[in-house]
Motif scaffolding. Structure first.
Motif, PDB file in Angstrom:
ATOM      1  N   ARG A  30       0.796  -1.373   0.079  1.00 14.80           N
ATOM      2  CA  ARG A  30       0.042   0.045  -0.046  1.00 14.80           C
ATOM      3  C   ARG A  30       0.719   1.347   0.104  1.00 14.80           C
ATOM      4  NH1 ARG A  30      -4.339  -0.247  -2.597  1.00 14.80           N
ATOM      5  NH2 ARG A  30      -5.789  -1.783  -1.676  1.00 14.80           N
ATOM      6  N   ALA A  31       2.000   1.322   0.813  1.00 16.12           N
ATOM      7  CA  ALA A  31       2.608   2.591   0.939  1.00 16.12           C
ATOM      8  C   ALA A  31       4.148   1.967   1.235  1.00 16.12           C
ATOM      9  CB  ALA A  31       2.186   3.480   1.974  1.00 16.12           C
ATOM     10  N   ILE A  32       5.092   2.854   0.827  1.00 15.72           N
ATOM     11  CA  ILE A  32       6.416   2.915   1.022  1.00 15.72           C
ATOM     12  C   ILE A  32       6.839   4.138   1.687  1.00 15.72           C
ATOM     13  CG2 ILE A  32       8.914   2.160   0.512  1.00 15.72           C
ATOM     14  CD1 ILE A  32       7.845   0.420  -1.398  1.00 15.72           C
ATOM     15  N   ALA A  33       7.443   4.560   2.673  1.00  7.57           N
ATOM     16  CA  ALA A  33       7.748   6.143   3.157  1.00  7.57           C
ATOM     17  C   ALA A  33       8.633   5.660   4.235  1.00  7.57           C
ATOM     18  CB  ALA A  33       6.614   6.615   3.622  1.00  7.57           C
ATOM     19  N   PRO A  34       9.556   6.924   4.636  1.00  4.62           N
ATOM     20  CA  PRO A  34      10.364   7.000   5.554  1.00  4.62           C
ATOM     21  C   PRO A  34       9.945   6.496   7.038  1.00  4.62           C
ATOM     22  CG  PRO A  34      10.895   8.526   4.488  1.00  4.62           C
ATOM     23  CD  PRO A  34       9.500   8.153   3.852  1.00  4.62           C
ATOM     24  N   GLU A  35       8.711   6.898   7.499  1.00  5.74           N
ATOM     25  CA  GLU A  35       8.065   6.620   8.675  1.00  5.74           C
ATOM     26  C   GLU A  35       6.568   6.285   8.617  1.00  5.74           C
ATOM     27  OE1 GLU A  35       8.548   5.436  12.352  1.00  5.74           O
ATOM     28  OE2 GLU A  35      10.273   6.715  11.363  1.00  5.74           O
ATOM     29  N   ILE A  36       6.008   5.198   8.721  1.00  5.54           N
ATOM     30  CA  ILE A  36       4.461   5.068   8.472  1.00  5.54           C
ATOM     31  C   ILE A  36       3.946   4.968   9.940  1.00  5.54           C
ATOM     32  CG2 ILE A  36       2.713   3.628   7.406  1.00  5.54           C
ATOM     33  CD1 ILE A  36       4.728   3.213   4.874  1.00  5.54           C
ATOM     34  N   ALA A  37       2.994   5.530  10.137  1.00  8.07           N
ATOM     35  CA  ALA A  37       1.975   5.376  11.349  1.00  8.07           C
ATOM     36  C   ALA A  37       0.695   4.592  11.047  1.00  8.07           C
ATOM     37  CB  ALA A  37       1.921   6.583  12.051  1.00  8.07           C
ATOM     38  N   ALA A  38       0.682   3.816  11.655  1.00  7.08           N
ATOM     39  CA  ALA A  38      -0.813   2.908  11.137  1.00  7.08           C
ATOM     40  C   ALA A  38      -1.212   2.038  12.352  1.00  7.08           C
ATOM     41  CB  ALA A  38      -0.265   1.938  10.105  1.00  7.08           C
ATOM     42  N   ASP A  39      -2.355   2.105  12.566  1.00  2.37           N
ATOM     43  CA  ASP A  39      -3.261   1.226  13.608  1.00  2.37           C
ATOM     44  C   ASP A  39      -3.583  -0.105  13.020  1.00  2.37           C
ATOM     45  OD1 ASP A  39      -2.940   3.515  15.242  1.00  2.37           O
ATOM     46  OD2 ASP A  39      -4.675   4.237  14.539  1.00  2.37           O
ATOM     47  N   ASP A  40      -3.789  -1.035  13.839  1.00  2.00           N
ATOM     48  CA  ASP A  40      -4.168  -2.387  13.611  1.00  2.00           C
ATOM     49  C   ASP A  40      -3.408  -2.953  12.401  1.00  2.00           C
ATOM     50  OD1 ASP A  40      -6.727  -1.974  15.147  1.00  2.00           O
ATOM     51  OD2 ASP A  40      -7.595  -0.938  13.624  1.00  2.00           O
ATOM     52  N   VAL A  41      -2.247  -2.874  12.788  1.00  2.49           N
ATOM     53  CA  VAL A  41      -1.224  -3.587  11.788  1.00  2.49           C
ATOM     54  C   VAL A  41      -0.280  -4.781  12.865  1.00  2.49           C
ATOM     55  CG1 VAL A  41      -0.951  -1.560  10.215  1.00  2.49           C
ATOM     56  CG2 VAL A  41       0.542  -1.709  12.052  1.00  2.49           C
ATOM     57  N   GLU A  42      -0.044  -5.682  11.974  1.00  2.00           N
ATOM     58  CA  GLU A  42       1.146  -6.493  12.646  1.00  2.00           C
ATOM     59  C   GLU A  42       2.294  -5.910  12.261  1.00  2.00           C
ATOM     60  OE1 GLU A  42       1.080 -10.658  11.027  1.00  2.00           O
ATOM     61  OE2 GLU A  42       3.011 -10.759  11.832  1.00  2.00           O
ATOM     62  N   ILE A  43       3.430  -5.693  13.070  1.00  2.00           N
ATOM     63  CA  ILE A  43       4.790  -5.030  13.042  1.00  2.00           C
ATOM     64  C   ILE A  43       5.544  -6.171  12.637  1.00  2.00           C
ATOM     65  CG2 ILE A  43       6.586  -3.506  13.927  1.00  2.00           C
ATOM     66  CD1 ILE A  43       4.244  -1.783  14.084  1.00  2.00           C
ATOM     67  N   ASP A 357       4.217  -5.499 -14.005  1.00  2.26           N
ATOM     68  CA  ASP A 357       3.295  -4.586 -13.387  1.00  2.26           C
ATOM     69  C   ASP A 357       2.802  -5.100 -11.866  1.00  2.26           C
ATOM     70  OD1 ASP A 357       3.361  -2.998 -15.543  1.00  2.26           O
ATOM     71  OD2 ASP A 357       1.764  -3.771 -16.553  1.00  2.26           O
ATOM     72  N   LYS A 358       3.208  -6.356 -11.576  1.00  3.66           N
ATOM     73  CA  LYS A 358       2.680  -6.874 -10.461  1.00  3.66           C
ATOM     74  C   LYS A 358       3.753  -7.245  -9.556  1.00  3.66           C
ATOM     75  CE  LYS A 358       0.258 -11.021 -11.149  1.00  3.66           C
ATOM     76  NZ  LYS A 358      -0.831 -11.871 -11.548  1.00  3.66           N
ATOM     77  N   ILE A 359       4.904  -7.687  -9.833  1.00  2.00           N
ATOM     78  CA  ILE A 359       6.078  -8.265  -9.156  1.00  2.00           C
ATOM     79  C   ILE A 359       7.125  -7.816  -9.774  1.00  2.00           C
ATOM     80  CG2 ILE A 359       4.710 -10.325  -8.327  1.00  2.00           C
ATOM     81  CD1 ILE A 359       6.207 -11.941 -10.367  1.00  2.00           C
ATOM     82  N   GLY A 360       8.397  -7.882  -9.130  1.00  2.00           N
ATOM     83  CA  GLY A 360       9.595  -7.869  -9.262  1.00  2.00           C
ATOM     84  C   GLY A 360      10.172  -6.687  -8.774  1.00  2.00           C
ATOM     85  N   SER A 361       9.690  -5.831  -8.137  1.00  2.00           N
ATOM     86  CA  SER A 361      10.046  -4.438  -7.518  1.00  2.00           C
ATOM     87  C   SER A 361       9.150  -4.081  -6.274  1.00  2.00           C
ATOM     88  CB  SER A 361      10.209  -3.449  -8.232  1.00  2.00           C
ATOM     89  OG  SER A 361       9.090  -2.947  -9.145  1.00  2.00           O
ATOM     90  N   LEU A 362       9.610  -3.388  -5.597  1.00  2.00           N
ATOM     91  CA  LEU A 362       8.688  -3.029  -4.564  1.00  2.00           C
ATOM     92  C   LEU A 362       8.104  -1.306  -4.674  1.00  2.00           C
ATOM     93  CD1 LEU A 362      10.955  -3.998  -1.219  1.00  2.00           C
ATOM     94  CD2 LEU A 362       9.036  -5.506  -2.595  1.00  2.00           C
ATOM     95  N   ALA A 363       6.939  -1.539  -4.742  1.00  2.00           N
ATOM     96  CA  ALA A 363       5.989  -0.111  -5.166  1.00  2.00           C
ATOM     97  C   ALA A 363       4.860  -0.314  -4.911  1.00  2.00           C
ATOM     98  CB  ALA A 363       6.403   0.251  -6.381  1.00  2.00           C
ATOM     99  N   PRO A 364       4.181   0.911  -4.461  1.00  2.00           N
ATOM    100  CA  PRO A 364       2.709   0.816  -3.985  1.00  2.00           C
ATOM    101  C   PRO A 364       1.970   0.426  -5.019  1.00  2.00           C
ATOM    102  CG  PRO A 364       3.789   2.835  -3.191  1.00  2.00           C
ATOM    103  CD  PRO A 364       4.896   2.373  -3.960  1.00  2.00           C
ATOM    104  N   GLY A 365       1.003  -0.361  -4.769  1.00  2.00           N
ATOM    105  CA  GLY A 365      -0.073  -1.197  -5.799  1.00  2.00           C
ATOM    106  C   GLY A 365       0.667  -2.265  -6.461  1.00  2.00           C
TER     107      GLY A 365
END
Ligand SMILES: [Zn+2]
Length: 463
Positions: A30-43, A357-365
């Motif tokens: 869903r997202a890649i960022a330096p710092e992601i704050a999210a609730d209800d997640v497994e870390i 477009d689906k795999i092979g690198s890390l990117a949102p989506g």
């Protein structure tokens, strides 16, 4: 809401910042960022680790896992005589299942999240079912390429080539056409050119194109050095084709593959061992192709991508360097980089599967096929400043700590999930023992199919 996983603080390949968080929701990044704050997640704590896309293996005969290492000292000629005309004649569905299941787990364990399974052990519909079940139970992303090769049989289940074609249609209709998951999709693996009549090849290609399935084939080896030209002359060359090896293909033929929109798979370890010729990495690049890597067979070589990247990169560098050395000069720089080798093993492989477009690198989506590579071993002290140098030239399969495929964790903290390894080990031993026993008598049965006869002829010509 879908299950959410937050991978915290790793060195994320493709991220702009030195470290980053990766948020996975369901099957997707869903997202890649330096710092992601999210609730209800497994870390998942990835501090000190590399977070990378899973490797893509574009050519592997998973069915040979149960005969691991038997071909360690064999040439291609010996391989064909002893495995394709020997061991293959004794494979039961159980042997295919055990091989595909364990082989896929072995791949996952080493950070390979997608594989092109070239399956030419189709002795009966039960063998086909077993092969696909093995892939499914392991949870790997796969193209299951069904082959038509008529394995020598005393009492063949398939009466003729047409019935093998019909069986492929049935596999598509019954197993894949209405599948709810796209994790495993179907393709077609052609029988070797020159060893079957062109009409047979034409019919195999037609089955694939009837349903829009991808095609793969061994190319430019053994008795088919000009296979690309033959395909082109027959009007069959197309963008749906993944050509494997191509060592004996000419530069012009490689350009023809590129012009057709086709792809290539290089299997450095088997090619270097078995007398297939020099891996085509440099020539493929010059022809405008994007190299990809395959493991091919663990009956002779290692089952991980680290070994393949290293062998291919350094062989390609040696070829470039030698050209300069032959002029009496020293190479002052190196063209091919660790970034190149990493791309060949990831995003280029994804493109060869038609899934860039689906795999092979890390990117949102993109789908969450993610590998966490630990750098806590003594061989990472101190860690390289360049994570790609670590991945390509320093890392080992045992560094693969956590593996996620389509958002599902298949390996966690160094352990494969949901797998009874001791029980599986016993099944592997039983399968291996059966195949070893049967091999003793298999040689006597090899003359009973047209393909085997042609193959045997090719082998005796070669020797
Ligand atoms: Zn192969």
């Amino acid at each position: 809401m879908s299950r959410r996983i937050l991978i915290k603080g790793g060195r994320v390949i493709g991220a702009a910042s030195p470290t980053a968080d990766v948020l996975v929701e369901g099957t997707l990044i869903r997202a890649i960022a330096p710092e992601i704050a999210a609730d209800d997640v497994e870390i998942i704590d990835a501090h000190g680790m590399i977070v990378m896309p899973g490797f893509v293996d574009t050519h592997r005969h998973l069915w040979q896992t149960a005969i691991r290492g038997v071909a360690a000292d064999w040439s291609l000629v010996e391989y064909i005589r002893n495995i394709r005309l020997g061991y293959a004649t004794s494979y039961r569905p159980e042997d295919v299942y055990v091989s595909n299941y364990i082989g896929a787990l072995e791949a996952i364990d080493a950070g390979i999240t997608a594989v092109c399974d070239f399956c030419h052990i189709i002795r009966s519909p039960d063998h086909t079912r077993a092969a696909v079940d093995g892939l499914r139970d392991a949870g790997i992303r796969a193209h299951f390429y069904q082959g038509f090769y008529d394995i020598p049989e005393q009492t063949p289940v398939f009466a003729d080539h047409d019935s093998r074609l019909d069986h492929a249609r049935a596999t598509w209709r019954d197993r894949f056409s209405t599948a709810t998951s796209d994790l495993i999709s179907m393709g077609v693996a052609l029988t070797e050119f020159g060893l079957v009549p062109m009409d047979s090849t034409r019919a195999e290609v037609a089955v694939a194109r009837e349903f829009g399935l991808p095609i793969t084939m061994h190319m430019g080896t053994l008795s088919t050095p000009d296979g690309v030209s033959k395909l082109r002359q027959a009007g069959l060359l197309g963008p749906d084709m993944l050509h494997v090896h191509c060592n004996a293909s000419s530069d012009e033929e490689l350009r023809q593959i590129a012009d057709s929109g086709g792809q290539v798979s290089i299997t450095p370890e088997t090619e270097l061992q078995m007398g297939m010729g020099i891996p085509i990495t440099n020539r493929a690049l010059a022809a405008g192709l994007k190299p990809t890597f395959g493991i091919d067979i663990v009956s002779d070589c290692s089952g991980d991508m680290f070994a393949q990247m290293r062998l291919a990169l350094q062989t390609a560098r040696a070829i470039d360097n030698e050209r300069i050395l032959q002029t009496g000069k020293m190479p002052v720089s190196i063209d091919l980089t660790v970034r190149d080798a990493f791309d060949f093993a990831t995003i280029h492989g994804a493109a060869a599967m038609g899934q860039q477009d689906k795999i092979g690198s890390l990117a949102p989506g993109k789908r969450a096929d993610i590998v966490l590579l630990a750098m806590d071993g003594v061989h990472h002290m101190p860690p390289s400043l360049d994570p790609l140098a670590t991945i390509v030239l320093q890392a080992r399969p045992s560094d693969v700590r956590t593996v996620m495929i389509d958002g599902v964790i298949r390996k966690r903290d160094g352990k494969l999930m949901g797998v009874d390894l001791p029980a599986l080990g016993q099944r592997a031993l039983a399968s291996s023992a059966h195949l070893a026993r049967a091999f003793e008598t298999a040689a006597a049965r090899t003359a009973s199919s047209p393909t085997a006869t042609t193959y045997a002829g090719a082998v005796s010509n070669a020797t």
